[in-house]
Scaffold this active site. Structure first.
Site, short mmCIF file in Angstrom:
data_model
loop_
_atom_site.label_atom_id
_atom_site.label_comp_id
_atom_site.label_asym_id
_atom_site.label_seq_id
_atom_site.Cartn_x
_atom_site.Cartn_y
_atom_site.Cartn_z
N TYR A 51 -1.14 11.76 8.52
CA TYR A 51 -0.48 11.78 7.20
C TYR A 51 0.32 13.07 6.98
CZ TYR A 51 -2.53 7.37 6.23
OH TYR A 51 -2.83 6.03 6.32
N ARG A 98 3.78 12.54 8.32
CA ARG A 98 4.62 11.65 7.49
C ARG A 98 4.97 12.31 6.16
NH1 ARG A 98 1.21 6.42 7.33
NH2 ARG A 98 2.99 5.53 6.22
N ALA A 135 19.09 -3.78 5.01
CA ALA A 135 18.85 -3.74 3.56
C ALA A 135 19.99 -3.02 2.83
CB ALA A 135 17.52 -3.05 3.27
N CYS A 167 -11.82 20.23 -3.19
CA CYS A 167 -11.31 19.67 -4.45
C CYS A 167 -11.51 20.72 -5.55
CB CYS A 167 -12.09 18.40 -4.81
SG CYS A 167 -13.73 18.71 -5.48
N HIS A 198 0.11 0.86 -2.47
CA HIS A 198 -0.67 1.43 -1.36
C HIS A 198 -0.77 2.94 -1.45
CE1 HIS A 198 0.13 -2.39 1.21
NE2 HIS A 198 -0.84 -2.55 0.35
N ASP A 230 6.29 6.39 0.83
CA ASP A 230 7.29 7.47 0.73
C ASP A 230 7.73 7.56 -0.74
OD1 ASP A 230 9.47 5.08 2.22
OD2 ASP A 230 9.66 5.77 0.16
N SER A 277 7.41 -7.36 6.61
CA SER A 277 7.11 -8.38 7.63
C SER A 277 6.12 -9.42 7.11
CB SER A 277 6.51 -7.71 8.88
OG SER A 277 5.27 -7.09 8.53
N LEU A 280 15.80 -7.77 7.69
CA LEU A 280 16.66 -7.72 8.88
C LEU A 280 16.66 -9.08 9.57
CD1 LEU A 280 18.34 -5.57 10.25
CD2 LEU A 280 16.42 -4.99 11.70
N ASN A 315 5.35 0.83 0.25
CA ASN A 315 5.68 2.09 0.93
C ASN A 315 4.99 3.26 0.24
OD1 ASN A 315 7.32 0.50 2.49
ND2 ASN A 315 9.18 0.98 1.35
C1 BV8 Z 1 -7.77 -5.47 1.02
C2 BV8 Z 1 -1.03 2.45 3.57
C3 BV8 Z 1 -9.76 -6.20 0.02
C4 BV8 Z 1 -1.36 3.07 4.87
C5 BV8 Z 1 -1.16 0.14 4.14
C6 BV8 Z 1 -7.15 -11.22 7.87
C7 BV8 Z 1 -6.38 -12.03 7.06
C8 BV8 Z 1 -5.93 -11.59 5.84
C9 BV8 Z 1 -6.22 -10.30 5.40
C10 BV8 Z 1 -6.96 -9.51 6.23
C11 BV8 Z 1 -7.45 -9.95 7.43
N1 BV8 Z 1 -8.15 -8.93 7.98
C12 BV8 Z 1 -8.13 -7.86 7.15
C13 BV8 Z 1 -7.42 -8.21 6.08
C14 BV8 Z 1 -7.13 -7.40 4.94
C15 BV8 Z 1 -6.08 -6.36 5.30
C16 BV8 Z 1 -4.90 -6.96 6.02
O1 BV8 Z 1 -4.04 -7.57 5.42
N2 BV8 Z 1 -4.86 -6.73 7.35
C17 BV8 Z 1 -3.76 -7.25 8.13
C18 BV8 Z 1 -3.52 -6.31 9.32
C19 BV8 Z 1 -4.12 -8.66 8.59
N3 BV8 Z 1 -5.62 -5.85 4.02
C20 BV8 Z 1 -6.31 -4.86 3.46
O2 BV8 Z 1 -7.24 -4.30 3.96
C21 BV8 Z 1 -5.86 -4.48 2.04
N4 BV8 Z 1 -7.01 -4.42 1.20
O3 BV8 Z 1 -7.58 -6.56 1.50
O4 BV8 Z 1 -8.82 -5.17 0.22
C22 BV8 Z 1 -10.77 -5.69 -0.90
C23 BV8 Z 1 -11.31 -6.58 -1.81
C24 BV8 Z 1 -12.28 -6.13 -2.69
C25 BV8 Z 1 -12.68 -4.79 -2.65
C26 BV8 Z 1 -12.13 -3.91 -1.72
C27 BV8 Z 1 -11.17 -4.35 -0.85
C28 BV8 Z 1 -5.20 -3.13 2.02
C29 BV8 Z 1 -3.95 -3.14 2.85
C30 BV8 Z 1 -3.23 -1.83 2.67
C31 BV8 Z 1 -3.25 -1.06 3.96
N5 BV8 Z 1 -2.42 0.11 3.81
N6 BV8 Z 1 -0.41 1.20 3.89
C32 BV8 Z 1 -0.18 3.81 5.37
O5 BV8 Z 1 0.94 3.52 4.95
O6 BV8 Z 1 -0.41 4.69 6.19
S1 BV8 Z 1 -0.43 -1.22 4.85
C33 BV8 Z 1 0.96 -0.67 5.64
O7 BV8 Z 1 1.32 -1.64 6.57
C34 BV8 Z 1 2.14 -0.58 4.74
O8 BV8 Z 1 1.85 -0.04 3.50
C35 BV8 Z 1 2.64 -1.97 4.68
O9 BV8 Z 1 2.00 -2.69 3.68
C36 BV8 Z 1 2.19 -2.47 6.00
C37 BV8 Z 1 3.38 -2.54 6.86
O10 BV8 Z 1 4.05 -3.66 6.41
P1 BV8 Z 1 5.60 -3.63 6.11
O11 BV8 Z 1 5.88 -2.70 4.98
O12 BV8 Z 1 5.97 -5.04 5.96
O13 BV8 Z 1 6.27 -2.96 7.38
P2 BV8 Z 1 6.50 -3.64 8.81
O14 BV8 Z 1 6.88 -2.55 9.75
O15 BV8 Z 1 5.35 -4.54 9.12
O16 BV8 Z 1 7.77 -4.61 8.57
C38 BV8 Z 1 9.03 -4.04 8.31
C39 BV8 Z 1 9.98 -5.19 8.06
O17 BV8 Z 1 11.26 -4.64 7.74
C40 BV8 Z 1 10.18 -6.09 9.29
O18 BV8 Z 1 10.16 -7.44 8.86
C41 BV8 Z 1 11.59 -5.70 9.79
O19 BV8 Z 1 12.27 -6.82 10.32
C42 BV8 Z 1 12.24 -5.25 8.52
N7 BV8 Z 1 13.30 -4.25 8.71
C43 BV8 Z 1 13.36 -3.26 9.64
N8 BV8 Z 1 14.49 -2.55 9.46
C44 BV8 Z 1 15.15 -3.10 8.40
C45 BV8 Z 1 14.39 -4.19 7.92
N9 BV8 Z 1 14.78 -4.94 6.88
C46 BV8 Z 1 15.94 -4.61 6.29
N10 BV8 Z 1 16.73 -3.59 6.69
C47 BV8 Z 1 16.37 -2.83 7.73
N11 BV8 Z 1 17.17 -1.81 8.12
#
Ligand code: BV8
Length: 236
Positions: A55, A58, A222, A140, A113, A98, A182, A207, A96
């Site tokens: 972190y 970033r 975007a 803290c 997030h 950022d 995504s 994209l 995001n």
């Molecule tokens: C929760 C902070 C419950 C960290 C992040 C199985 C099924 C369903 C769910 C789950 C499962 N197993 C586990 C889960 C839950 C889990 C989850 O979804 N896991 C996934 C991997 C399956 N989710 C969680 O744990 C969430 N919490 O469920 O809590 C709960 C209930 C009760 C009590 C307590 C808890 C929490 C999820 C949050 C995790 N933290 N971020 C950090 O940033 O360091 S997630 C992190 O990854 C990001 O924040 C973001 O959300 C994610 C990345 O996704 P995107 O933003 O979409 O980025 P990505 O690179 O994937 O895609 C980019 C897109 O942009 C692409 O499509 C690309 O084509 C496009 N692109 C690229 N360039 C461009 C463009 N588009 C336009 N223009 C361009 N130039």
């Protein structure tokens, strides 16, 4: 304006052209660590120094004078301003961590997030602004004895912020836009379906097409497709 209640979800893709790497660009990896290993409470407990390093790098990028909001961030801030001035409802939900939406002027927004430039006490959860590096030994200022600080980021397995407000907005939306995500991380990946079930028109601006179901899609960088779409919205 055809719509009265606009909800927007953004992901890493909206910041890509500003120079911030997306998650899938790195194939979910960082320094050969799976992001789910560093972006989890378990990962932090096991190796706080590694997670702080992830972190700190970033957070440091946000201080780079070359890093700026791009045309997509700016267009969303303009849409919010004009739409709300005309009496409409607007909410931007970003995945995001950022600060580019804030720097572009977005006000009605939820960073579901967390944010790189906030840290919180592991004990009290109290959050405070933080722009420099954080180390495991930083105390803290809210507990006796003092406790460590952690990034104020929602990790995998943790509940995203302001979910009730988000769910209420999705149920009331008549336009839902997903930009630069995504759709692989829940609950954000399910927002389009919630909005559609409440009658919203759903549009993906990305994209490339994702597996998500939308009523319409605009594909390209975007910084091109978002201003185009918003110009149409503001000049029907
Ligand atoms: C929760 C902070 C419950 C960290 C992040 C199985 C099924 C369903 C769910 C789950 C499962 N197993 C586990 C889960 C839950 C889990 C989850 O979804 N896991 C996934 C991997 C399956 N989710 C969680 O744990 C969430 N919490 O469920 O809590 C709960 C209930 C009760 C009590 C307590 C808890 C929490 C999820 C949050 C995790 N933290 N971020 C950090 O940033 O360091 S997630 C992190 O990854 C990001 O924040 C973001 O959300 C994610 C990345 O996704 P995107 O933003 O979409 O980025 P990505 O690179 O994937 O895609 C980019 C897109 O942009 C692409 O499509 C690309 O084509 C496009 N692109 C690229 N360039 C461009 C463009 N588009 C336009 N223009 C361009 N130039």
């Amino acid at each position: 304006m055809r719509y009265s209640n606009i909800v927007v979800l953004t992901g890493a893709g909206i910041s890509a052209e500003s120079g911030i790497k997306t998650f899938r660009d790195q194939h979910g990896l960082w320094e050969n660590h799976a992001i789910e290993d560093v972006a989890t409470p378990e990962g932090f407990a096991a190796n706080p120094a590694l997670v702080h390093r992830f972190y700190n790098a970033r957070r440091a990028q946000l201080l780079d004078p070359a890093l700026k909001p791009n045309a997509a961030h700016l267009a969303l801030a303009q849409l919010e301003q004009h739409h709300c001035a005309a009496g409409g409802q607007f909410l931007l939900i970003t995945q995001n961590v950022d600060n580019l939406h804030q720097r572009a002027g977005s006000k009605r927004m939820i960073a579901m997030h967390g944010q790189l430039q906030q840290v919180k006490c592991v004990q009290s959860g109290r959050s405070q602004p933080w722009t420099g590096p954080l180390s495991p030994s930083e105390p803290c200022s809210c507990c006796t004895p003092t406790q460590p600080l952690r990034p104020d980021i929602v990790w995998f397995g943790e509940m995203p912020y302001q979910m009730e407000q988000i769910e209420q907005a999705l149920r009331q939306a008549d336009l839902f836009m997903a930009i630069g995500t995504s759709g692989q991380v829940y609950p954000a990946a399910g927002f389009a379906a919630v909005a559609a079930a409440s009658g919203a028109y759903t549009v993906e601006l990305n994209l490339a097409a994702t597996r998500g179901e939308f009523a319409a899609g605009l594909y390209g960088p975007a910084s091109k497709v978002v201003p185009q779409f918003i110009t149409q919205l503001l000049n029907p």
